[in-house]
Motif scaffolding. Sequence first.
Motif, PDB file in Angstrom:
ATOM      1  N   LYS A 262      -0.563  -0.209  -7.167  1.00 17.20           N
ATOM      2  CA  LYS A 262       0.119   0.152  -8.419  1.00 17.20           C
ATOM      3  C   LYS A 262       1.522   0.659  -8.153  1.00 17.20           C
ATOM      4  O   LYS A 262       2.358   0.721  -9.060  1.00 17.20           O
ATOM      5  CB  LYS A 262      -0.690   1.225  -9.168  1.00 17.20           C
ATOM      6  CG  LYS A 262      -1.842   0.628  -9.947  1.00 17.20           C
ATOM      7  CD  LYS A 262      -2.561   1.670 -10.785  1.00 17.20           C
ATOM      8  CE  LYS A 262      -3.692   1.009 -11.578  1.00 17.20           C
ATOM      9  NZ  LYS A 262      -4.645   1.976 -12.092  1.00 17.20           N
ATOM     10  N   LYS A 263       1.741   1.076  -6.895  1.00 21.79           N
ATOM     11  CA  LYS A 263       3.037   1.630  -6.543  1.00 21.79           C
ATOM     12  C   LYS A 263       3.896   0.526  -5.922  1.00 21.79           C
ATOM     13  O   LYS A 263       3.413  -0.233  -5.081  1.00 21.79           O
ATOM     14  CB  LYS A 263       2.838   2.772  -5.530  1.00 21.79           C
ATOM     15  CG  LYS A 263       3.979   3.739  -5.466  1.00 21.79           C
ATOM     16  CD  LYS A 263       3.611   4.955  -4.598  1.00 21.79           C
ATOM     17  CE  LYS A 263       3.712   4.576  -3.130  1.00 21.79           C
ATOM     18  NZ  LYS A 263       3.356   5.650  -2.197  1.00 21.79           N
ATOM     19  N   GLN A 264       5.150   0.479  -6.328  1.00 19.13           N
ATOM     20  CA  GLN A 264       6.050  -0.513  -5.734  1.00 19.13           C
ATOM     21  C   GLN A 264       6.267  -0.228  -4.252  1.00 19.13           C
ATOM     22  O   GLN A 264       6.352   0.931  -3.844  1.00 19.13           O
ATOM     23  CB  GLN A 264       7.408  -0.477  -6.426  1.00 19.13           C
ATOM     24  CG  GLN A 264       7.433  -1.317  -7.694  1.00 19.13           C
ATOM     25  CD  GLN A 264       8.751  -1.200  -8.407  1.00 19.13           C
ATOM     26  OE1 GLN A 264       9.407  -0.170  -8.336  1.00 19.13           O
ATOM     27  NE2 GLN A 264       9.142  -2.249  -9.100  1.00 19.13           N
ATOM     28  N   GLY A 265       6.400  -1.289  -3.470  1.00 19.34           N
ATOM     29  CA  GLY A 265       6.748  -1.150  -2.054  1.00 19.34           C
ATOM     30  C   GLY A 265       5.775  -0.300  -1.263  1.00 19.34           C
ATOM     31  O   GLY A 265       6.152   0.337  -0.288  1.00 19.34           O
ATOM     32  N   ASP A 266       4.516  -0.277  -1.702  1.00 17.39           N
ATOM     33  CA  ASP A 266       3.500   0.513  -1.010  1.00 17.39           C
ATOM     34  C   ASP A 266       3.209  -0.112   0.348  1.00 17.39           C
ATOM     35  O   ASP A 266       2.776  -1.258   0.436  1.00 17.39           O
ATOM     36  CB  ASP A 266       2.224   0.525  -1.874  1.00 17.39           C
ATOM     37  CG  ASP A 266       1.249   1.601  -1.439  1.00 17.39           C
ATOM     38  OD1 ASP A 266       1.270   1.955  -0.256  1.00 17.39           O
ATOM     39  OD2 ASP A 266       0.480   2.069  -2.300  1.00 17.39           O
ATOM     40  N   THR A 267       3.456   0.626   1.425  1.00 17.73           N
ATOM     41  CA  THR A 267       3.250   0.044   2.755  1.00 17.73           C
ATOM     42  C   THR A 267       1.961   0.510   3.404  1.00 17.73           C
ATOM     43  O   THR A 267       1.709   0.226   4.566  1.00 17.73           O
ATOM     44  CB  THR A 267       4.423   0.415   3.702  1.00 17.73           C
ATOM     45  OG1 THR A 267       4.587   1.833   3.670  1.00 17.73           O
ATOM     46  CG2 THR A 267       5.712  -0.249   3.273  1.00 17.73           C
ATOM     47  N   ARG A 268       1.142   1.245   2.656  1.00 17.43           N
ATOM     48  CA  ARG A 268      -0.124   1.690   3.223  1.00 17.43           C
ATOM     49  C   ARG A 268      -1.019   0.480   3.493  1.00 17.43           C
ATOM     50  O   ARG A 268      -0.879  -0.576   2.889  1.00 17.43           O
ATOM     51  CB  ARG A 268      -0.841   2.626   2.235  1.00 17.43           C
ATOM     52  CG  ARG A 268      -0.261   4.018   2.211  1.00 17.43           C
ATOM     53  CD  ARG A 268      -0.989   4.856   1.184  1.00 17.43           C
ATOM     54  NE  ARG A 268      -0.755   4.375  -0.181  1.00 17.43           N
ATOM     55  CZ  ARG A 268      -1.362   4.878  -1.252  1.00 17.43           C
ATOM     56  NH1 ARG A 268      -2.255   5.834  -1.133  1.00 17.43           N
ATOM     57  NH2 ARG A 268      -1.088   4.415  -2.456  1.00 17.43           N
ATOM     58  N   ARG A 269      -1.953   0.683   4.437  1.00 17.39           N
ATOM     59  CA  ARG A 269      -2.925  -0.377   4.663  1.00 17.39           C
ATOM     60  C   ARG A 269      -3.858  -0.465   3.460  1.00 17.39           C
ATOM     61  O   ARG A 269      -4.087   0.545   2.788  1.00 17.39           O
ATOM     62  CB  ARG A 269      -3.721  -0.090   5.936  1.00 17.39           C
ATOM     63  CG  ARG A 269      -3.051  -0.708   7.146  1.00 17.39           C
ATOM     64  CD  ARG A 269      -3.895  -0.485   8.356  1.00 17.39           C
ATOM     65  NE  ARG A 269      -3.845   0.909   8.755  1.00 17.39           N
ATOM     66  CZ  ARG A 269      -4.168   1.323   9.980  1.00 17.39           C
ATOM     67  NH1 ARG A 269      -4.553   0.447  10.868  1.00 17.39           N
ATOM     68  NH2 ARG A 269      -4.089   2.588  10.315  1.00 17.39           N
ATOM     69  N   PRO A 270      -4.414  -1.658   3.188  1.00 16.14           N
ATOM     70  CA  PRO A 270      -5.241  -1.791   1.976  1.00 16.14           C
ATOM     71  C   PRO A 270      -6.396  -0.800   1.939  1.00 16.14           C
ATOM     72  O   PRO A 270      -6.728  -0.288   0.863  1.00 16.14           O
ATOM     73  CB  PRO A 270      -5.741  -3.242   2.047  1.00 16.14           C
ATOM     74  CG  PRO A 270      -5.416  -3.726   3.418  1.00 16.14           C
ATOM     75  CD  PRO A 270      -4.284  -2.908   3.912  1.00 16.14           C
ATOM     76  N   SER A 271      -6.965  -0.496   3.095  1.00 17.94           N
ATOM     77  CA  SER A 271      -8.108   0.414   3.091  1.00 17.94           C
ATOM     78  C   SER A 271      -7.686   1.833   2.707  1.00 17.94           C
ATOM     79  O   SER A 271      -8.511   2.635   2.277  1.00 17.94           O
ATOM     80  CB  SER A 271      -8.757   0.425   4.481  1.00 17.94           C
ATOM     81  OG  SER A 271      -7.782   0.754   5.453  1.00 17.94           O
TER      82      SER A 271
END
Lengths: 254, 657, 221
Positions: free
Chosen positions: B296-305
């Motif tokens: 939901k957040k733009q440019g989210d670089t976290r891993r999917p998990s």
Amino acid sequence: MEHYNMNLTLKVWRQPNKNSEGRFETFDVKDISSEMSFLEMFDVLNERLISEGNDPIAFDHDCREGICGACSMHINGRPHGPWHATTTCQLHMRAFKDGDTIVVEPWRANGFPVIKDLVTDRTSFDRIIQAGGYISVNTGNAVDGNALPIEKDKADASFAAAACIGCGACVAACKNASASLFVSAKVAHLALLPQGEPERKNRVLSMIAQMDNEGFGSCTFTGACEAVCPKEISVTNISRMHKDYLWAGLSTEK
Amino acid sequence: MLNGKIPEGPLEKKWEDYKGHVKLVNPANKRKIEIIVIGTGLAGASAAAALGELGYQVKVFCFQDSPRRAHSIAAQGGINAAKNYQNDGDSVFRLFYDTIKGGDYRARESNVHRLSEVSGNIIDQCVAQGVPFAREYGGLLSNRSFGGTQVQRTFYAAGQTGQQLLIGAYQALERQVALGNVKQYTRHEMLEIVMIDGKARGIIARDLVSGELERHFGHAVLLCSGGYGNVFYLSTNAMGSNTTAIWKAHRKGALFGNPCFTQIHPTCIPVSGDHQSKLTLMSESLRNDGRIWVPKKQGDTRRPSEIPEEERDYYLERRYPAFGNLVPRDVASRAAKERCDAGYGVGSSRQAVYLDYAAAIQRYGKIEASKRNLANADADTITLLGKEVVKEKYGNLFDMYEKITGENPYEIPMRIYPAVHYTMGGLWVDYELMTTIPGLYALGECNFSDHGANRLGASALMQGLADGYFVIPYTIGNYLADDIRTVSIPTTHAAFEEAEKSVRERIEKLMSIKGNQSVESLHKRLGKIMWDKCGMARNAQGLKEAIVEIQQLKKEFWSDVKIPGGINEFNPELDKANRVADFIELGELMCKDALHREESCGGHFREEYQTEEGEALRQDDKFMYVAAWEMKGEHEWQLHKEDLNYEVVKPTQRSYK
Amino acid sequence: MGLTGLFLITFLVIHVGLNACIFYDLPIFDPNDNGAMFNKASHFMGSTMVMRLLEIVLFAGFILHIIQGWSLELQNRQKRKQGYQVNLGNRGSKWYSRSMGILGTLIFLFLVLHISDFWIPSRITHNLPQAQYHGVEMHDMFIKMYNSFQNPVVVVLYLLGVLALAYHLFHGFHSAFRTMGVHNRKYLAMLKSLGYGFTIVVCVLFALMPIAMFLNWVSPL
């Protein structure tokens, strides 16, 4: 997955045409990404060869998603390279590491003469199918698809045999250059279905006769074909074919 | 105004009436008639086999080393048929209606209805040939659902339906070869249509091994050469798929229908780098169970998990609650592009969305646990059981994904992005599948006929086999019945001489350029122009630029292309150059067509024409027609129109909400 | 190939069973047997018409198997005129599966030695020591065997022969059944295990004979 780049030495079989002598040629390729497919690595090399004014390496390929059966490279002594159940086009450079030497040869078999470099002539497979690898039903003759229930296990086994992509890796791996796995996959695909029953005997007799005519060897059950088959066709299909062959030989009306 | 030769009468009676009154050729005369078939995919192989069975003398050509390698083999998901075996409300009409609606009301009603009518026969025929379709334990045929429909009418053979159907058609073809009815020419490419007295009477083909040009006569010529998605360089098509056969026909006067209608498939493995040579499709069937999302957040670089459930945007389920992840392909593709363009994309390129199986694994795991009476199964057991079920259903696709990306899709959501997959446009054909050149037919993907502006999943296989097995054997008789007195024309005829000469000169010209740029590099540049400016979203400005750029590229190609090797030898670079030269010309026409069609429909999305919610906005009052283009000269085309008259279906704004 | 192979396998059962009679001489059975059981059994095998006829069939089986094998090997070797630079080797199959021709040839050579050692003296030249049981005069094969196996060279050659036979059987046993058309996975798995078991039992027994006699575990009184 970590990506990395690598430099490799390639020893590739070069042969200008069917009638000429071939030899190995060595190439150094640099900055190959681990994300490339094996054939993309060849694309990179070929682009370089073209820009240098040299003849690019000819190789068969088409769908590049492991199903058409066109690609056919014998890589470091193994048809389709080191990965299990994988065609050459699906082999990715992750399989190799920096500094590796890779030997690439065409399929070798009398039934598969070389056309150029790594390209061979596999029309012998078409002729084997022509000898009987079909069910003789003209268009429009069919009954309703559900009029003939088929045991799921049999349908599944038939499908597993029908998954053969006709690439010829089995021949390439076999010490006898036998096409038995290819032929038996077709024989089993059709013999396992009730639709294939009426032509079962003739089919196996004439397909095996044609295989012999095309210059392929016979099966001695070493199992090498099964080990390299990209579609994991089982060698038990060959036993099944032998059973049909023996029975057909003993019981045909003619 | 073009005449589609649509039979009179009510829609559901047209085909029956046509068959009842069509002219016939008697068996003795069939033996004297020669037919040329170009291509051995589902359409070509089935047509060649069916015509051979009828007794015609058929010659069939393919550029691959065997007919079995045609790209139909790569179709994964399935084939539709209005069998209603599931008792879920399917019918010939509903399949017809879904196809028309899925095509965004740009297909010809009569053709689509015929397709729907013969769909059941295809399944019967294939079963009789020994195609091992998936079955239930009771031994009867199994079905699954596909995008754009609410019934289960898709027949399948694991993820290899195209392969099994093609092998069936190939075997039928090889049987005719064995019987002597069909002659097979592999590693041959058709490079020209030979016209005599305004009719198609043969071809010039090049033997790709020896490089020699050959002349072949035919009373009629059938083009079954597939789609032209490779104009984009990167597509899910095979490397060899090309437009050459239909482009030669177009240059000889055959009109080209709706060239800009391209299908972008939503679930493909994203591009990984500049070395990329082709894109791989992950079957649409994956959308049956997989859920598509972005952060939901733009440019989210976290891993999917690491992204919790409440921070995920299941945008298809949000936007289209009725169809959810199973909206038609064009809708799903555009929605993915919209999210990525807005900065929500995932992966290193940010040009991808997640296709997640975690929920499906849990769901199947619970069902499996209760099947096995494991009431208190722990989370790990459920996950394990779920993975087993998913593996059985989609194992081969998951394996393929892992081979290509090196990531395990059972653990990490797959990254997917849309890619060019199919071209709905193609040679314009009438009801009989004849192009505007008498005696020249187009079947399967290379004609424009059945899918309008967007094709539904599992309908390409259906169309290819319908055309080949059940349409052309009837309609070709109507033409050939008047041709029974035409004795085979010797290939020493002046028209053959001339055609061969023009082909030879073109090849010599290509080889004599000796420039600096490889064919591949020029093809890549064409692809980039097409993808950027005539891809998933198009606008007038971009299209105008693209036309200029392509014209420029054409000049560059013809003055600076570098082709190694010689003419009279096995030379894949020359084969490729022949094809890319045609792609460049086609690219220009596609942009022209896209520019002229000032509306959005199906796969053709003009940014200027969208609803407030970003959905395609058709302009039925202005564009309810097939745009059929006639080549008039270099960079010049004339537009012909075939109005689409909807007698049965009432076109509305497509809604999958 | 498979049919003659299976036939020869049945012969092996008889051969090993009969020869194992020498072990009746072991202390745990009857140290005073002095090869009587073995000699009687050997005599029986050569005494009746039926046995002599079966012997001819057996020889025919051997010859057929050898000719078939060599011609098959010869044909198959011609199917790849140009070989590979790098071979698949053991990555796809076992070395002995690929070496049936060579193993067979080794066994053939062993057979020549073996026949000239025992069969020819016993059936043709009758140049053997004698023994008498219940008034019946017969060859004392036991002594003959013992004498032969006092030579370490002969023992080593016999052990090599048995080793070749073992590897030949490791592949040959299940391959013969496959060639004859057994395709059920369950049966094949069973046959494969059976093949390994059979091979080990037969070959260990065979191998123990020269060893036992050489080391005087089994010896004439």
